[in-house]
Structure formats: structure tokens, C-alpha cells
Scaffold this active site. Sequence first.
Site, short mmCIF file in Angstrom:
data_model
loop_
_atom_site.label_atom_id
_atom_site.label_comp_id
_atom_site.label_asym_id
_atom_site.label_seq_id
_atom_site.Cartn_x
_atom_site.Cartn_y
_atom_site.Cartn_z
N CYS A 87 46.65 48.75 41.37
CA CYS A 87 47.04 48.61 39.97
C CYS A 87 46.67 47.21 39.46
O CYS A 87 45.49 46.88 39.35
CB CYS A 87 48.53 48.92 39.80
SG CYS A 87 49.02 49.20 38.08
N HIS A 175 49.25 53.99 42.13
CA HIS A 175 50.16 53.50 43.17
C HIS A 175 50.16 54.46 44.36
O HIS A 175 50.91 55.43 44.40
CB HIS A 175 51.58 53.35 42.61
CG HIS A 175 51.71 52.20 41.67
ND1 HIS A 175 51.97 50.92 42.10
CD2 HIS A 175 51.59 52.13 40.32
CE1 HIS A 175 52.01 50.10 41.06
NE2 HIS A 175 51.78 50.81 39.97
N GLU A 177 51.34 53.87 47.21
CA GLU A 177 52.55 53.68 48.00
C GLU A 177 53.70 54.58 47.55
O GLU A 177 54.67 54.78 48.29
CB GLU A 177 53.00 52.22 47.95
CG GLU A 177 53.56 51.73 46.63
CD GLU A 177 52.51 51.29 45.63
OE1 GLU A 177 52.87 50.56 44.69
OE2 GLU A 177 51.32 51.67 45.77
N SER A 235 77.31 46.91 60.69
CA SER A 235 77.54 47.32 62.08
C SER A 235 76.31 47.03 62.95
O SER A 235 76.43 46.54 64.08
CB SER A 235 77.88 48.81 62.16
OG SER A 235 79.07 49.09 61.46
#
EC number: 6.3.5.2
Length: 516
Positions: A87, A175, A177, A235
Site C-alpha cells: 500500500c 493488504h 496481510e 499467568s
Amino acid sequence: MAKNLEDFDKIIVLDFGSQYNQLITRRIRDFGIYSELLPHDLSIEKIKEMNPKGIIFSGGPNSVYDDGALKVDPEIFKLGIPILGICYGMQLMSYDLGGKVERAENKEYGRANITVEDPDSALFKGLPTKQYVWMSHGDLVTQAPEGFEVTASSKNCPIAAIANPDKKFYGIQFHAEVRNSEYGLDILKHFAFDVCGAVANWTMADFIDMQVDEIRKEVGDKKVILGLSGGVDSSVTATLLHKAIGDQLTAIFVDHGMLRKDEGDQVMKALNKDLGVNIIRVNAQERFLNKLKGVTDPEQKRKIIGKEFIEVFNEEAKKLKDVDFLAQGTLYTDVIESGTNTAQTIKSHHNVGGLPEDMNFKLIEPLRKLFKDEVRELGEKLGIPHDLVWRQPFPGPGLGIRVLGEVTEDKLKIVRESDAILREEIKKAGLQEKIWQYFTVLPGIRSVGVMGDGRTYDYTIGIRAVTSIDGMTADFAQIPWDVLGHISDRIVNEVDNVNRIVYDVTSKPPSTIEWE
């Protein structure tokens, strides 16, 4: 002995401000290749030092011809390293190498159909010549630089992809991705493996070894405290730190009274008793609720909760003596949602906002470069019980941002009980690992109802359930109607002061996953 980053093939992503930019890094890592998102103005010396197999220019909101547009050092094109521009990244490469970029007459936002002009081009080899991609641009390349060929086009974008095979420079206006680009992952794979020649030699086991080594070097013989919420992030952070430095870590479990049902006791059993993490439990519910009295603005609530957390940490650290580090379970998505140097802020995140300037601890964030699904994988590798690793994502402010408006003990009880019913029924239906995140919210809306022979005027509960891979984008989960109906029946019958249930069918974007 832990490996160093130099031992792994890597592809770096330069950040030009797109909210999708970290997805690029995520996709490359999925291929087993190490990747990092770095500033667009990274020095040539640093790039040489990192010795990447390839470089990707991310998208961004700027126009390359505007004053103040984000740039790269032109020397980057002389390094002999393959480059992929996405892009804005394609526009920048074209502009810097002598091509033309102009404002588009017909902007493209959303799904578009491209035609591959050169099916033998490295990025498109073996892929269909017609494919859907995700466009998001107001400018376009109107003339490719010398030495480049046009390899794809769309109705409103005659130059949708370019290639200079000799220099291994490639550009795509869309894009790849984003999962809406149907062959986007294949295109990125072609660049990573075929163009860059990278080898998939990066694993989560490598990350553990490297991070343990890094933590030991950074911490030395100093002490670390960690704010423990019982969620997956904190955690896993606790377990990783415990593996690295053992009893030098003290996890401070701040029970702010905004946890899910029975969560406090479950946390103590799983991490303290079973995994051996040193935990101090602090009951601070009254303190937090007093601070939140009368507060309705969600940003202010987040800031107050974050500030109060740090104050509790300071108090507990003074009792422990000689504590130098504060650990947090900050993830990649936390950072991007709070904005980077080039990205616009969406909302302040509980892990990266609300920290006082005079904080007395050095910050350590061992998960900062991981996405949520990578954190779960890391947790499994560290031996954390499966149920804990797959615990639903839970924000630091807890139920405080799932009660819209002012937070009170009575409202928290409504959300806590309704959420427990939702989680119980989702588990019974076998959907707990098919839905990425699910919870209830209390919007503060009252409505008229009929229960028994009487009229009611009680609260509405909203159910939010989404499917996602990494939290960057999400779709509402299509829970079977009979399951939703049963959940609704149970909540209105078992939770006091509730007479209506609604289901949130909004995707992200335009909405965020949490309501506040």
C-alpha cells in the site's frame, strides 16, 4: 545455550503507521521466520547489523508527496536486500525510485478484484489470475519506476502490483496481510521464501530460550514483582519469569473485586500450588470501588484502575524491599491499540496506560512481541494447564469495563453471575475453544418486562462472543440459536434484576471487542 537473534533468518517490517502493520509481522512468524516491526527511519547501520533476509514497508495514512510524509533513508535501496512495499509502502518505493504517485479519482476501500497481468511473477506464481484483495488507499501509482513491470491491476487501480525481479523489489497496492485478501498469505510466502530465500528456523521453543536468557541478563540478581490477574497473559508472564529467575519473582495478585466468578481461588490453586509461583494476594475491592464512585467515562475508569494497580504495587514493593522491576503481560495488540509513534490511538490499553510518571520500577514486558495465540502456544510449551492457557482473554480493569457507566458492587454481581452462566453453557455446548472470546456486559439500560403476574423494569444484559485469530480483527460468533436461547432463559431466571438479553452481532472493525 540459548541462541541469539543472529542465528535466525529474519524479515523486518518498517512501520509507516497502518493499523494492520503488526499483522504483517504476525504472518511472517506464522511461516516460522522471525520478524519484528521497527521504526520507518531505522538507520542503515542498524539494518546492516540485523542482516535481514528481506524488508517489508508497511501501509500508512500519509501521502508520499505531502510535507512531513514518513520516509526511508534512500540508501536502503542500495543494500541488495529484497524489499516488498505494501500500500503506502509500494507508493513510497515507487516515488523514491522515480515513479509517479497521485491522488486517486476513485478511491478504493474494502474488497476489490485484481487481475494478475504476469502469472509468472514471483509473488503470483501458481495463483489464480483473478482474485479478491483488500484495498485501503486514496492515492495510487500512476507510473512505475524504470526497471519495474506492472504485474496486477484492478478496475480503479491500473497499477495494483509492480516488480523489479533483478533488484528483488516488489510492490502491492493491497493488504496481503489481511485475511480478506484471499491469496494474501500465499503472496507473503512467495516473498519470504522464493524472493528472500529465508529458511523457517524460528520456533516458540527458541523464543523461550532467548527470552529466559534475556530476562536473566536484564534482571541479574534483582527482584521482580508482577501484577497477576489470573488471565492468560499475566499467568504466562508469571510462569516464564518463574522459569527464568525462580524466587526472585513475587507475583502480586491484586483482587480488585472485579474478577470473574471464583477466579481468585482458581488463580491461587493453578499458579501458586501447582506451578510454584510465589504469590501475595491483596484484597483491594473496597479501595477500587471507592475510587470509581461516580465515574462513568470509560477512559477515566481505565486510568483510575491502572493508577490504583500501580499504587498497590508500590505499597507491596516497599514491604518486600529492594524490588527493582515491575513485570507486565503486555502483548503486541496492547501496544498497537494504544498507538505507536506512527499509529493513531484507538483507546488507552490497561497494560500501557495509566502508569504514573514517578513509577519507582523499571518495566519488563517479556510478552510484548507476541500475539494472543502465540501466548497460548507459549503457555502450553511452558507446561501451564490446558484449561488455564485457554482461559478467556480478560482485560486488566476486569468487569469494571464490562459495567458501562458507574461501577457498583451490585452491578458487578449481575455481570459476574450472568458471565458465569454464559461460560458454563458455552462449555457444555463444546464451543469453548471454537469461540475466541465471550462475555457479558451490563449496558446500564433498563426496560419493561413481565415476570410472573407483575411488571418489571430491570436491566438488560448484552452477550458478546467473537471469533478471531489474533485480536486485530474479529467476527461475531454464530452461536446456535438453541444455545443462545437456553443461556438467555437461565440468566433472566437465575440473575436478579435482569429481564432482557441482547446479542452483539458487530464485527471488529468497526467495533472493538470490549464495549468500553
